[in-house]
Write a protein that holds these residues in place. Structure first.
Motif, PDB file in Angstrom:
ATOM      1  N   ALA A   1      14.687  -7.307  15.083  1.00 42.68           N
ATOM      2  CA  ALA A   1      13.278  -6.931  15.270  1.00 42.68           C
ATOM      3  C   ALA A   1      12.511  -7.357  14.016  1.00 42.68           C
ATOM      4  O   ALA A   1      12.167  -6.538  13.156  1.00 42.68           O
ATOM      5  CB  ALA A   1      13.159  -5.424  15.501  1.00 42.68           C
ATOM      6  N   THR A   2      12.258  -8.663  13.902  1.00 41.65           N
ATOM      7  CA  THR A   2      11.713  -9.208  12.652  1.00 41.65           C
ATOM      8  C   THR A   2      10.367  -8.595  12.273  1.00 41.65           C
ATOM      9  O   THR A   2      10.011  -8.562  11.102  1.00 41.65           O
ATOM     10  CB  THR A   2      11.563 -10.748  12.742  1.00 41.65           C
ATOM     11  N   ALA A   3       9.631  -8.077  13.248  1.00 41.82           N
ATOM     12  CA  ALA A   3       8.332  -7.455  12.954  1.00 41.82           C
ATOM     13  C   ALA A   3       8.481  -6.287  11.987  1.00 41.82           C
ATOM     14  O   ALA A   3       7.580  -6.005  11.207  1.00 41.82           O
ATOM     15  CB  ALA A   3       7.669  -6.984  14.240  1.00 41.82           C
ATOM     16  N   ILE A   4       9.629  -5.595  12.047  1.00 39.37           N
ATOM     17  CA  ILE A   4       9.817  -4.415  11.187  1.00 39.37           C
ATOM     18  C   ILE A   4      10.931  -4.645  10.155  1.00 39.37           C
ATOM     19  O   ILE A   4      11.583  -3.713   9.703  1.00 39.37           O
ATOM     20  CB  ILE A   4      10.061  -3.130  12.027  1.00 39.37           C
ATOM     21  N   ARG A   5      11.098  -5.895   9.806  1.00 38.03           N
ATOM     22  CA  ARG A   5      12.099  -6.256   8.778  1.00 38.03           C
ATOM     23  C   ARG A   5      11.430  -6.095   7.408  1.00 38.03           C
ATOM     24  O   ARG A   5      11.059  -7.039   6.754  1.00 38.03           O
ATOM     25  CB  ARG A   5      12.538  -7.699   9.047  1.00 38.03           C
ATOM     26  N   ILE A   6      11.265  -4.841   6.994  1.00 33.23           N
ATOM     27  CA  ILE A   6      10.515  -4.519   5.783  1.00 33.23           C
ATOM     28  C   ILE A   6      11.295  -3.486   4.981  1.00 33.23           C
ATOM     29  O   ILE A   6      11.655  -2.423   5.516  1.00 33.23           O
ATOM     30  CB  ILE A   6       9.110  -3.975   6.157  1.00 33.23           C
ATOM     31  N   GLY A   7      11.560  -3.795   3.716  1.00 32.51           N
ATOM     32  CA  GLY A   7      12.402  -2.907   2.911  1.00 32.51           C
ATOM     33  C   GLY A   7      11.624  -1.947   2.031  1.00 32.51           C
ATOM     34  O   GLY A   7      12.158  -0.920   1.608  1.00 32.51           O
ATOM     35  N   ALA A   8      10.370  -2.292   1.715  1.00 27.41           N
ATOM     36  CA  ALA A   8       9.594  -1.457   0.788  1.00 27.41           C
ATOM     37  C   ALA A   8       8.240  -1.107   1.416  1.00 27.41           C
ATOM     38  O   ALA A   8       7.215  -1.658   1.049  1.00 27.41           O
ATOM     39  CB  ALA A   8       9.392  -2.202  -0.531  1.00 27.41           C
ATOM     40  N   PRO A   9       8.255  -0.203   2.402  1.00 29.24           N
ATOM     41  CA  PRO A   9       7.005   0.086   3.132  1.00 29.24           C
ATOM     42  C   PRO A   9       5.925   0.677   2.231  1.00 29.24           C
ATOM     43  O   PRO A   9       6.141   1.724   1.611  1.00 29.24           O
ATOM     44  CB  PRO A   9       7.423   1.094   4.214  1.00 29.24           C
ATOM     45  N   VAL A  10       4.783   0.004   2.174  1.00 26.36           N
ATOM     46  CA  VAL A  10       3.755   0.435   1.214  1.00 26.36           C
ATOM     47  C   VAL A  10       3.070   1.741   1.619  1.00 26.36           C
ATOM     48  O   VAL A  10       2.517   2.434   0.783  1.00 26.36           O
ATOM     49  CB  VAL A  10       2.678  -0.649   0.979  1.00 26.36           C
ATOM     50  N   ASN A  11       3.138   2.075   2.911  1.00 29.28           N
ATOM     51  CA  ASN A  11       2.498   3.323   3.353  1.00 29.28           C
ATOM     52  C   ASN A  11       3.491   4.470   3.507  1.00 29.28           C
ATOM     53  O   ASN A  11       3.183   5.473   4.161  1.00 29.28           O
ATOM     54  CB  ASN A  11       1.788   3.095   4.694  1.00 29.28           C
ATOM     55  N   ALA A  12       4.672   4.325   2.908  1.00 33.11           N
ATOM     56  CA  ALA A  12       5.732   5.305   3.144  1.00 33.11           C
ATOM     57  C   ALA A  12       5.327   6.722   2.744  1.00 33.11           C
ATOM     58  O   ALA A  12       5.636   7.686   3.445  1.00 33.11           O
ATOM     59  CB  ALA A  12       6.979   4.889   2.379  1.00 33.11           C
ATOM     60  N   GLU A  13       4.606   6.837   1.645  1.00 30.47           N
ATOM     61  CA  GLU A  13       4.212   8.168   1.156  1.00 30.47           C
ATOM     62  C   GLU A  13       3.433   8.927   2.249  1.00 30.47           C
ATOM     63  O   GLU A  13       3.697  10.104   2.524  1.00 30.47           O
ATOM     64  CB  GLU A  13       3.332   7.948  -0.079  1.00 30.47           C
ATOM     65  N   LYS A  14       2.501   8.221   2.886  1.00 29.46           N
ATOM     66  CA  LYS A  14       1.691   8.850   3.936  1.00 29.46           C
ATOM     67  C   LYS A  14       2.525   9.135   5.177  1.00 29.46           C
ATOM     68  O   LYS A  14       2.353  10.158   5.837  1.00 29.46           O
ATOM     69  CB  LYS A  14       0.519   7.919   4.307  1.00 29.46           C
ATOM     70  N   ALA A  15       3.442   8.205   5.479  1.00 26.43           N
ATOM     71  CA  ALA A  15       4.270   8.376   6.679  1.00 26.43           C
ATOM     72  C   ALA A  15       5.194   9.583   6.532  1.00 26.43           C
ATOM     73  O   ALA A  15       5.362  10.364   7.475  1.00 26.43           O
ATOM     74  CB  ALA A  15       5.079   7.109   6.931  1.00 26.43           C
TER      75      ALA A  15
ATOM     76  N   LEU B   1      -6.183  -8.076   3.916  1.00 25.46           N
ATOM     77  CA  LEU B   1      -6.178  -7.300   5.166  1.00 25.46           C
ATOM     78  C   LEU B   1      -4.782  -6.877   5.613  1.00 25.46           C
ATOM     79  O   LEU B   1      -4.488  -6.794   6.801  1.00 25.46           O
ATOM     80  CB  LEU B   1      -6.936  -8.046   6.259  1.00 25.46           C
ATOM     81  N   ASN B   2      -3.947  -6.569   4.639  1.00 29.20           N
ATOM     82  CA  ASN B   2      -2.698  -5.866   4.973  1.00 29.20           C
ATOM     83  C   ASN B   2      -2.998  -4.378   5.097  1.00 29.20           C
ATOM     84  O   ASN B   2      -4.133  -3.944   4.880  1.00 29.20           O
ATOM     85  CB  ASN B   2      -1.630  -6.132   3.909  1.00 29.20           C
ATOM     86  N   SER B   3      -1.958  -3.595   5.403  1.00 29.22           N
ATOM     87  CA  SER B   3      -2.249  -2.170   5.646  1.00 29.22           C
ATOM     88  C   SER B   3      -2.462  -1.381   4.351  1.00 29.22           C
ATOM     89  O   SER B   3      -2.649  -0.176   4.386  1.00 29.22           O
ATOM     90  CB  SER B   3      -1.181  -1.532   6.527  1.00 29.22           C
ATOM     91  N   VAL B   4      -2.484  -2.050   3.189  1.00 23.34           N
ATOM     92  CA  VAL B   4      -3.003  -1.384   1.981  1.00 23.34           C
ATOM     93  C   VAL B   4      -4.533  -1.301   2.074  1.00 23.34           C
ATOM     94  O   VAL B   4      -5.155  -0.555   1.329  1.00 23.34           O
ATOM     95  CB  VAL B   4      -2.622  -2.114   0.660  1.00 23.34           C
TER      96      VAL B   4
ATOM     97  N   PHE C   1      -9.457   0.194   5.569  1.00 19.02           N
ATOM     98  CA  PHE C   1     -10.291   0.040   6.767  1.00 19.02           C
ATOM     99  C   PHE C   1      -9.485  -0.403   7.979  1.00 19.02           C
ATOM    100  O   PHE C   1      -9.770  -0.015   9.102  1.00 19.02           O
ATOM    101  CB  PHE C   1     -11.433  -0.945   6.493  1.00 19.02           C
ATOM    102  N   ARG C   2      -8.466  -1.234   7.738  1.00 12.08           N
ATOM    103  CA  ARG C   2      -7.677  -1.714   8.865  1.00 12.08           C
ATOM    104  C   ARG C   2      -7.027  -0.548   9.603  1.00 12.08           C
ATOM    105  O   ARG C   2      -7.000  -0.487  10.828  1.00 12.08           O
ATOM    106  CB  ARG C   2      -6.607  -2.678   8.358  1.00 12.08           C
ATOM    107  N   LEU C   3      -6.534   0.406   8.819  1.00 10.71           N
ATOM    108  CA  LEU C   3      -5.844   1.537   9.450  1.00 10.71           C
ATOM    109  C   LEU C   3      -6.801   2.402  10.262  1.00 10.71           C
ATOM    110  O   LEU C   3      -6.390   3.090  11.195  1.00 10.71           O
ATOM    111  CB  LEU C   3      -5.115   2.370   8.399  1.00 10.71           C
ATOM    112  N   GLU C   4      -8.083   2.361   9.920  1.00 11.93           N
ATOM    113  CA  GLU C   4      -9.073   3.114  10.698  1.00 11.93           C
ATOM    114  C   GLU C   4      -9.083   2.637  12.152  1.00 11.93           C
ATOM    115  O   GLU C   4      -9.191   3.427  13.084  1.00 11.93           O
ATOM    116  CB  GLU C   4     -10.467   2.960  10.083  1.00 11.93           C
ATOM    117  N   GLY C   5      -8.990   1.318  12.331  1.00  4.42           N
ATOM    118  CA  GLY C   5      -8.944   0.795  13.703  1.00  4.42           C
ATOM    119  C   GLY C   5      -7.674   1.232  14.421  1.00  4.42           C
ATOM    120  O   GLY C   5      -7.704   1.601  15.596  1.00  4.42           O
ATOM    121  N   GLN C   6      -6.569   1.209  13.688  1.00  4.33           N
ATOM    122  CA  GLN C   6      -5.283   1.512  14.319  1.00  4.33           C
ATOM    123  C   GLN C   6      -5.154   2.969  14.743  1.00  4.33           C
ATOM    124  O   GLN C   6      -4.407   3.285  15.667  1.00  4.33           O
ATOM    125  CB  GLN C   6      -4.142   1.089  13.394  1.00  4.33           C
TER     126      GLN C   6
END
Ligand code: F0G
Length: 403
Positions: A289-303, A196-199, A202-207
């Motif tokens: 901002a540890t919540a966004i301490r991410i170096g390889a965003p998996v949804n980057a292509e869509k963003a 249930l990560n953002s890969v 369905f999770r993104l449908e809620g968001q």
């Protein structure tokens, strides 16, 4: 009715296939509805309470939802900060007001409902904190076990407390979030837990309902929606939702999707600035901002597509700018958010100052998580309470000396 479709090559998969990546090209999948079959009207929606489930015709769930009453979060007019920045139409959508204190609950009510719909009996995620807190709560609500992987020492206290108290199996990985996500992905593929990560499409449908609600609350489409970006799922989700509304004829124009990252962790910002087709991962992301301490965003292509197609932009902010805006929101507007959330408003400040934002734009900043998520960062910024003797003269003298 819906199917799953690869975001790159458009290969389609049936709705009940448990799959996170396209078997042909390896890219992520998205939920695609038969919008011609959607007969809902806007006025019918508006008669329902403001919540994720107001928009159920554009959600994949057919079982009774696993819910804690998520969504319906307030949209605040930022009058004082707006006045200071010269922005009369600046708003904050406070996602910290969700049941576990972050926007992740919108994704988890749908994601965990889908786990039940797909007859999965356990769930898992990697997390910088909020996803784990939310998954733990929704798994408890559903009565199924959850496993969460956290980057050791880099998760805010309140989030760990939530994941533990809601009964998830909590594991701290000696590595960063990006590595934890690789590990949990492998665990799910080999051992049948539901990821249930953002890969997870369905999770993104809620968001995406953050955008729906903001438009309904504002009574019109904002010119710009600004979000903090970590794994880049949320900005992609809100954009996807707007595209669906546009196709249904409910949206006269698209908001400019604008992503804000912390300076020590800004692969999406770099890709936008340099016009790159893909993000180059940041191997050592670092930010308060540890919540966004991410170096390889998996949804980057869509963003990247969301930002480019809507004429939006991406900007970075320093840790000092993030913390200054966290205090400003708290003290000038009464809105308590965690550092990552303040990044969106700090980003707007920067974009105004460098002339990238038109002053009469209507801007909705998504503030993603509650102040109490990260009490340690708060306490570090504020003076300790003054301890005094328990008598009135001591109280009066303390009030005089501090005024
Ligand atoms: N703001 C907060 C408070 C978050 O917790 C996150 C992500 C984001 C913004 C960024 O959203 O990843 O969709 O771009 N937190 C995830 C987690 C990664 O594990 O809780 P994104």
């Amino acid at each position: 009715m819906f199917r799953l479709v690869c975001v790159r090559c458009a290969k389609a998969y049936p709705p009940d296939e448990i799959i996170y990546h396209c078997t042909r090209c390896g890219h992520l999948l998205a939920v695609e509805y038969d919008l011609d079959a959607v007969t809902i009207t806007r006025s019918a929606w508006e008669k329902r309470p403001l919540s994720v489930w107001r928009y159920r015709e554009l959600l994949p769930v057919s079982v009774s939802p696993v819910t804690l009453n998520e969504g319906g979060t307030p949209l605040y007019h930022l009058t004082r900060i707006g006045e200071e920045l010269g922005l009369p139409f600046l708003y904050a959508k406070h996602e910290g007001m969700n049941p576990t204190g972050s926007f992740k609950d919108r994704g988890m009510t749908v994601g965990v409902s889908m786990a039940i719909q797909l007859k999965k009996s356990s769930v898992a995620c990697a997390s910088t904190g909020n996803t784990s807190a939310s998954l733990a709560a929704y798994a408890a609500r559903a009565g199924i076990p959850a496993v969460v992987l956290l980057p050791a020492g880099k998760v805010a206290l309140g989030k760990v407390a939530q994941a533990l108290m809601h009964g998830a199996k909590v594991l701290s990985i000696r590595g960063n979030f990006d590595r934890a996500l690789e590990m949990v992905h492998e665990l799910c593929l080999t051992h049948g837990l539901y990821l249930l990560n953002s890969v997870n499409p369905f999770r993104l449908e809620g968001q995406k309902t953050i955008g729906f609600e903001a438009i309904d609350q504002l009574g019109e489409v904002p010119d710009r929606i600004v979000l903090p970006v970590g794994n880049a799922g949320n900005i992609s989700a809100v954009y996807k939702g707007c595209v669906e509304l546009e196709k249904l004829g409910f949206l006269e124009r698209m908001p400019m999707m604008t992503g804000i990252q912390a300076e020590g962790s800004m692969p999406v910002v770099r890709a936008i600035r340099e016009g790159l087709a893909e993000v180059e991962p940041e191997p050592h992301p670092e930010t308060v901002a540890t919540a966004i301490r991410i170096g390889a965003p998996v949804n980057a292509e869509k963003a990247l597509a969301a930002i480019r197609k809507t004429g939006g932009t991406a900007e970075s902010v320093t840790d000092d700018e993030i913390l200054a805006m966290q205090r400003m929101l708290a003290q000038n507007e009464g809105i308590g958010v965690e550092p990552a959330s303040a990044a969106s408003v700090a980003g707007v400040k920067k974009l105004v100052e460098n002339g990238s934002i038109d002053k009469d734009e209507k801007i909705v900043c998504v503030v993603t998580g509650h102040l109490l998520k990260d009490p340690e960062t708060v306490i570090r910024q504020c003076a300790s309470p003054l301890e005094i003797d328990a008598d009135l003269p001591s109280l009066l003298s303390a009030l005089q000396s501090s005024s």
